[in-house]
Write a protein that holds these residues in place. Structure first.
Motif, PDB file in Angstrom:
ATOM      1  N   GLN A 192      40.895  44.699  55.150  1.00  0.00           N
ATOM      2  CA  GLN A 192      40.632  46.082  55.306  1.00  0.00           C
ATOM      3  C   GLN A 192      40.407  46.638  56.633  1.00  0.00           C
ATOM      4  O   GLN A 192      40.709  47.659  56.961  1.00  0.00           O
ATOM      5  N   GLN A 233      35.241  38.434  49.238  1.00  0.00           N
ATOM      6  CA  GLN A 233      34.686  39.658  49.807  1.00  0.00           C
ATOM      7  C   GLN A 233      34.834  39.493  51.166  1.00  0.00           C
ATOM      8  O   GLN A 233      35.179  40.695  51.962  1.00  0.00           O
ATOM      9  N   MET A 242      34.605  43.774  44.781  1.00  0.00           N
ATOM     10  CA  MET A 242      34.505  42.679  44.349  1.00  0.00           C
ATOM     11  C   MET A 242      33.048  42.429  43.938  1.00  0.00           C
ATOM     12  O   MET A 242      33.076  41.339  43.208  1.00  0.00           O
ATOM     13  N   CYS A 243      32.083  42.792  44.651  1.00  0.00           N
ATOM     14  CA  CYS A 243      30.905  42.236  43.906  1.00  0.00           C
ATOM     15  C   CYS A 243      30.326  43.040  42.706  1.00  0.00           C
ATOM     16  O   CYS A 243      29.846  42.120  41.897  1.00  0.00           O
ATOM     17  N   GLU A 260      34.997  50.630  49.162  1.00  0.00           N
ATOM     18  CA  GLU A 260      35.232  49.329  50.113  1.00  0.00           C
ATOM     19  C   GLU A 260      35.681  48.188  49.182  1.00  0.00           C
ATOM     20  O   GLU A 260      34.768  47.837  48.213  1.00  0.00           O
ATOM     21  N   PRO A 261      37.040  47.389  49.497  1.00  0.00           N
ATOM     22  CA  PRO A 261      37.103  46.282  48.508  1.00  0.00           C
ATOM     23  C   PRO A 261      35.801  45.340  48.355  1.00  0.00           C
ATOM     24  O   PRO A 261      35.728  44.860  47.334  1.00  0.00           O
ATOM     25  N   LYS A 262      35.154  44.937  49.563  1.00  0.00           N
ATOM     26  CA  LYS A 262      34.141  44.061  49.499  1.00  0.00           C
ATOM     27  C   LYS A 262      33.075  44.536  48.215  1.00  0.00           C
ATOM     28  O   LYS A 262      32.493  43.582  47.436  1.00  0.00           O
ATOM     29  N   TRP A 263      32.721  45.886  48.085  1.00  0.00           N
ATOM     30  CA  TRP A 263      31.742  46.265  47.084  1.00  0.00           C
ATOM     31  C   TRP A 263      32.499  46.260  45.561  1.00  0.00           C
ATOM     32  O   TRP A 263      31.755  46.005  44.738  1.00  0.00           O
ATOM     33  N   MET A 294      23.959  41.237  45.399  1.00  0.00           N
ATOM     34  CA  MET A 294      24.815  42.001  44.467  1.00  0.00           C
ATOM     35  C   MET A 294      25.126  40.761  43.416  1.00  0.00           C
ATOM     36  O   MET A 294      25.305  41.186  42.158  1.00  0.00           O
ATOM     37  N   ILE A 295      25.619  39.793  43.852  1.00  0.00           N
ATOM     38  CA  ILE A 295      26.309  38.873  43.399  1.00  0.00           C
ATOM     39  C   ILE A 295      25.066  37.737  42.886  1.00  0.00           C
ATOM     40  O   ILE A 295      25.496  36.860  42.109  1.00  0.00           O
TER      41      ILE A 295
END
Ligand code: HEM
Ligand code: HEM
Lengths: 189, 189
Positions: free
Chosen positions: A182, A175, B135-136, B130-133, A41-42
């Motif tokens: 989390q 992340q 951020m992506c 979720e924070p990780k997504w 994704m990044i």
């Protein structure tokens, strides 16, 4: 620097990117399904790791400036200095941060890289560091790195390529850290 | 563009930065003590707001490409598409995101800006993002904006200035959102 080795895109202009470093980079995250998707994704690719490894000498040269700026910046929020004095010391942290930032430019993403970041995340969670301050510290770090890129890299195209790779590795670290936060939060429910 | 109005630093080179926009920008966060410190830590200044406002026409021109890329990217993680289909629709979200990204370039940080971000944070928390997504998605957005800067801005110095301002406003938004997530987590303890 051997400019002869560093031509790209048929351009005769020298580039800071040293493709001979490719053999030293590593992208191995076979056992981490979500992380594979995050990396897609990044758009973090093997070439980004080569770019990061090529930037490493510049970062090493300026590492003391980066770290000094990092800690000076935390003085804006006195609770952060208290956290540091209670749990560690500025001198000790400067040494750890100095090593850590340089490792970001090793161009290696593997189990060891991931485990280290999770451990660091848990330490920061335990000392009660709030995500907003964490993010401020990351932005400060990014601004320091942009200043180095501005100083060391000549062309616009190459500078933007460098910044893309730098923002990708910083995003990945954020992340990992925020995901660990989390999960800690969910545990305490 | 009136190049005559856009000279800076005594340089005769045209710049994309339109200082006449200064009157339209706003940095008013008097009632938010932490936020003032955050803004100081990421070195966000009035001039960054002028830079953002000056970038707005470029962003508007490319907004559909940005938004298309944003949603195509979410397809990497099927749970994200499920969240969207359950809670909204891609078409509706494209419209909201289109407006939201353009507002980032209004150059206004005030109570309205903050309240809106907190509301958006709570919506995303409620749908279980979720924070990780998150951020992506921000990194994907940043890469789109860097591509626009590369296309529209000529010199290295001006491009880096643009990127600095863009990363600052994205960082601020992340800080606000993650802080709201954090507070939701604490509430549910
Ligand atoms: C870009 C953001 C940051 C990075 C990359 C970073 C990096 C690190 C690293 C690599 C360690 C060592 C972990 C270990 O012992 O294995 C550490 C520990 C620590 N960090 Fe950070 N840090 C960041 C932000 C902050 C901030 C904003 C604070 C402010 C309170 C902070 C406070 C601490 C403290 C107190 C420890 C030591 C804990 C202990 O010794 O047990 N860090 N950090
Ligand atoms: C850069 C990251 C993101 C930004 C800036 C953003 C922005 C927004 C905005 C402005 C809204 C409208 C809020 C309102 O109605 O007032 C919204 C809603 C929503 N977003 Fe995001 N978003 C982001 C990431 C994501 C991601 C990764 C997902 C994936 C699941 C997502 C799913 C949704 C959903 C389902 C809603 C609608 C909720 C509802 O209609 O009640 N967003 N977002």
């Amino acid at each position: 620097m051997q400019l002869g080795l560093k031509k790209r895109n048929g351009s005769s202009k020298g580039t800071f990117i040293d493709d001979t470093l490719a053999g030293k980079t590593r992208l191995n995250i076979d056992h981490h399904e979500d992380l594979k998707k995050q990396i897609r994704m990044i758009n973090l690719q093997k070439q980004d790791l080569v770019v990061l490894a090529s930037l490493k000498p510049f970062v090493q040269e300026k590492i003391h400036t980066i770290v000094e700026q990092f800690y000076r910046n935390l003085e804006h929020e006195s609770s952060l200095m208290s956290i540091i004095e209670t749990n560690s010391s500025v001198d000790r942290l400067k040494k750890t941060l100095l090593a850590h930032i340089q490792e970001m430019f090793d161009g290696k993403i593997d189990d060891d890289f991931i485990d280290k970041r999770l451990k660091i995340a848990h330490i920061h969670f335990k000392i009660g560091l709030e995500p907003k301050w964490y993010m401020c510290a990351f932005q400060d770090l990014l601004l320091s790195l942009i200043a180095i890129i501005n100083e060391k890299i000549q062309t616009k195209e190459e500078s933007l390529k460098a910044i893309e790779s730098v923002t990708k590795i910083l995003s990945l670290e954020q992340q990992l850290v925020l995901d660990a936060f989390q999960q800690e939060n969910e545990k305490t429910h």
